[in-house]
Design an enzyme around this catalytic site. Structure first.
Site, mmCIF file in Angstrom:
data_model
loop_
_atom_site.group_PDB
_atom_site.id
_atom_site.type_symbol
_atom_site.label_atom_id
_atom_site.label_comp_id
_atom_site.label_asym_id
_atom_site.label_seq_id
_atom_site.Cartn_x
_atom_site.Cartn_y
_atom_site.Cartn_z
ATOM 1 N N HIS A 39 -8.757 -3.873 -1.727
ATOM 2 C CA HIS A 39 -7.323 -3.345 -1.525
ATOM 3 C C HIS A 39 -6.934 -3.522 0.203
ATOM 4 C CE1 HIS A 39 -4.175 -0.122 -1.632
ATOM 5 N NE2 HIS A 39 -4.491 0.346 -0.229
ATOM 6 N N CYS A 89 0.825 -1.064 -0.024
ATOM 7 C CA CYS A 89 0.062 -0.153 0.094
ATOM 8 C C CYS A 89 0.974 1.269 -0.075
ATOM 9 C CB CYS A 89 -0.883 0.123 1.269
ATOM 10 S SG CYS A 89 -2.261 1.171 0.984
ATOM 11 N N ASP A 144 -10.759 -2.057 -5.861
ATOM 12 C CA ASP A 144 -9.603 -1.487 -5.192
ATOM 13 C C ASP A 144 -9.618 0.063 -6.084
ATOM 14 O OD1 ASP A 144 -7.517 -0.202 -4.226
ATOM 15 O OD2 ASP A 144 -5.966 -2.078 -4.744
#
Length: 246
Positions: free
Chosen positions: A214, A136, A182
């Site tokens: 995500h 991320c 996502d």
């Protein structure tokens, strides 16, 4: 941009169960979670760059330990100067305010941390080859490091905040694990990334996992079989990539 800025999906997820096997050390003036392979070798190292919850959360520590069990010396630094996003956030917490500051957590503050630890890896710790993992938030910095003399190979999962010019500037192999759902790295950004990577000419891989969102590679609720399968498969993807290129 090759991926969008972080959003609320970057700070939600499930805590994983397990006992961390590593230890905290000071490297280049930065606290880091460090975990060794069985032979204690540091020649093949992985710099793990966490999401916004930071290096003291059990989830990425377990991933670091798993990478060590596969033969790599793993270092996960505190990217946030002791100020990660709290696991238990106060009412009204705003992620973008935390990022932008003051004091903020933008490249002008993150890059010096990453480079200080990387220099320590390459010098006193004796790493001959270095890979990087970015989850991320950390993916942006893994991509930025993929240059000669910095890191040799990179793997990122559900990347956020990666600029197109950063992706176009890579000079080593890059593997990406992506989620079907996502908003940070949607289909349009995946396709843009594919086009950029095709022009760059470096070895690359993009694996898309259906039925997950995500953050799945580090914060998924693994009581759900589809999440567990995707998380474990994404980890296997990382290990296979490093075995090939690191």
């Amino acid at each position: 941009m090759a991926s969008n800025p972080p959003g609320d999906c970057c700070i939600v997820g499930a805590k994983h169960e397990g006992e961390a096997k590593g230890e905290y050390q000071q490297l280049g003036g930065v606290e880091a979670y460090v975990t060794y392979p069985s032979d204690r070798s540091t020649k093949r190292a992985i710099l793990l760059l966490s999401d916004v919850l930071g290096h003291r959360v059990i989830n990425p520590q377990l991933l670091a330990d798993q990478l060590a069990a596969n033969g790599y010396f793993v270092v996960m630094p505190d990217l946030f100067h002791g100020d990660p996003v709290p696991v238990n956030r106060p009412p009204g917490f705003e992620l973008m305010k935390w990022m932008q500051g003051p004091p903020g957590h933008l490249p002008d503050r993150i890059d010096p941390v990453v480079h200080a630890v990387l220099q320590e890896l390459r010098s006193s710790l004796g790493a001959e080859r270095v890979g990087t993992v970015g989850y991320c938030f950390g993916a942006k910095y893994s991509v930025r490091l993929l240059r000669p003399g910095l890191v040799d190979v990179a793997y990122v999962a559900h990347p956020s905040f990666v600029d197109a010019d950063e992706l176009a500037a890579i000079q080593g192999p890059l593997s990406i694990a992506a989620a079907e759902t996502d908003s940070i790295f949607p289909a349009s950004k995946r396709h843009e990334s594919e086009e950029i990577l095709g022009r760059v000419g470096q070895p690359y891989q993009i694996n898309l996992f259906s039925g997950v969102e995500h953050g799945f590679a580090v914060r998924a609720d693994i009581s759900k079989p589809v999440n567990r399968f995707a998380k474990e498969s994404a980890f296997t993807q990382a290990v296979a990539w490093f075995h090939q290129y690191l």
